[in-house]
Design an enzyme around this catalytic site. Structure first.
Site, PDB file in Angstrom:
ATOM      1  N   ASP A 139       0.864  -1.173   0.000  1.00  0.00           N
ATOM      2  CA  ASP A 139       0.000   0.000   0.000  1.00  0.00           C
ATOM      3  C   ASP A 139       0.906   1.230   0.000  1.00  0.00           C
ATOM      4  O   ASP A 139       2.087   1.152   0.356  1.00  0.00           O
ATOM      5  CB  ASP A 139      -0.884  -0.049   1.247  1.00  0.00           C
ATOM      6  CG  ASP A 139      -1.709   1.200   1.429  1.00  0.00           C
ATOM      7  OD1 ASP A 139      -2.380   1.615   0.466  1.00  0.00           O
ATOM      8  OD2 ASP A 139      -1.673   1.762   2.534  1.00  0.00           O
ATOM      9  N   ASP A 172      -0.207   5.002   1.063  1.00  0.00           N
ATOM     10  CA  ASP A 172      -0.409   5.992   2.120  1.00  0.00           C
ATOM     11  C   ASP A 172      -0.188   5.409   3.514  1.00  0.00           C
ATOM     12  O   ASP A 172      -0.811   4.407   3.891  1.00  0.00           O
ATOM     13  CB  ASP A 172      -1.826   6.561   2.042  1.00  0.00           C
ATOM     14  CG  ASP A 172      -2.071   7.336   0.769  1.00  0.00           C
ATOM     15  OD1 ASP A 172      -1.105   7.583   0.033  1.00  0.00           O
ATOM     16  OD2 ASP A 172      -3.233   7.700   0.511  1.00  0.00           O
TER      17      ASP A 172
END
Length: 263
Positions: A18, A20
């Protein structure tokens, strides 16, 4: 600092990260919005509108509506602009805001997978144009992100598919694995958010990185590895409902801060 069940990373067939608060501190949409605002893509009034509507949904925990609203406003900002222009801005945004926010410990994990011969893919709800820049700058194998429709090199203001969020992210990774012939039971995934439980549950080695409260609880219940790279642990209250709002909620709050500073 690492907490929970921690093991030395074993070689795997592929790894998925991922973006963020996993690879990068903060919300990539916030950084991208700052770059667009600075280049006159939208006015201060429009910025306030974006933040106000996004926050409205974040506060009420209406995740689906929140995502749709944020998506539609973001698409409106780039409609009529060329893909070349937006990709160039993505490069500049990385230089101006994101490069210094890359978490060294998370990058070290990605680099280790690469050294062991495993492809490493960035998988994010952020625009694929920005995701591609980050992946290339970090030397990753590739990136999956939300794709906006373009015709003859110009954005139409529509999406090709739904935002790469939650179950959609897991399905995109499943499709990539099928095409590449990877056994997902022999793959790893890294995320900070309970929104990515579909992705983390898909692989044989799920790792919670700087997890929100909901993901931390789930990881503990299931014996997943937890990696904590923040200098201090803080409550996820600023995202209002950490397990629900996720990265887009964080971006909305960041935009609200930008509006206050611009006012």
């Amino acid at each position: 600092m690492a907490t929970g069940r921690v093991t030395t990373p074993q070689p795997c067939e592929a790894a998925f990260f991922d973006l963020d608060n996993t690879l990068v501190r903060g919300a990539s949409l916030f950084y991208f919005a700052r770059g667009l605002h600075a280049r006159g893509f939208f006015s201060r009034r429009e910025l306030r509108r974006f933040a106000r509507r996004a926050l409205h949904y974040a506060v009420r925990g209406e995740v689906h509506g929140h995502l749709l609203e944020a998506r539609d406003l973001a698409l409106a900002f780039v409609a009529g602009h060329t893909t070349e222009e937006i990709r160039a801005i993505g490069e500049e945004v990385y230089e101006e805001h994101m490069g210094a926010k890359v978490r060294p410990a998370a990058r070290a994990l990605a680099d280790r997978h690469l050294r062991e011969g495993a492809p490493v893919w960035l998988v994010t709800a952020a625009p694929v144009e920005l995701a591609d820049v980050v992946a290339r700058r970090l030397g990753l194998t590739g990136a999956l992100g939300t794709v906006a429709e373009s015709v003859d090199g110009t954005y139409t203001g529509r999406l090709v598919t739904e935002p790469l969020h939650g179950p959609a992210k897991a399905e995109a990774v499943r499709g990539l694995a099928v095409a590449a012939g990877w056994d997902l039971a022999r793959c790893a995934a890294y995320s900070d958010s309970a929104n990515d439980l579909p992705l983390l549950s898909l692989v044989g080695r799920p790792v919670a990185v700087n997890p929100d409260a909901a993901l931390r609880r789930h990881a503990r219940r299931h014996g997943w590895e937890v990696r904590e790279f923040r200098r201090w642990r803080h409550a996820a209250r600023w995202t209002v409902r950490a397990g629900a709002a996720g990265a887009v909620g964080a971006a909305a709050l960041g935009l609200a801060g930008l509006v206050r500073r611009a006012a």
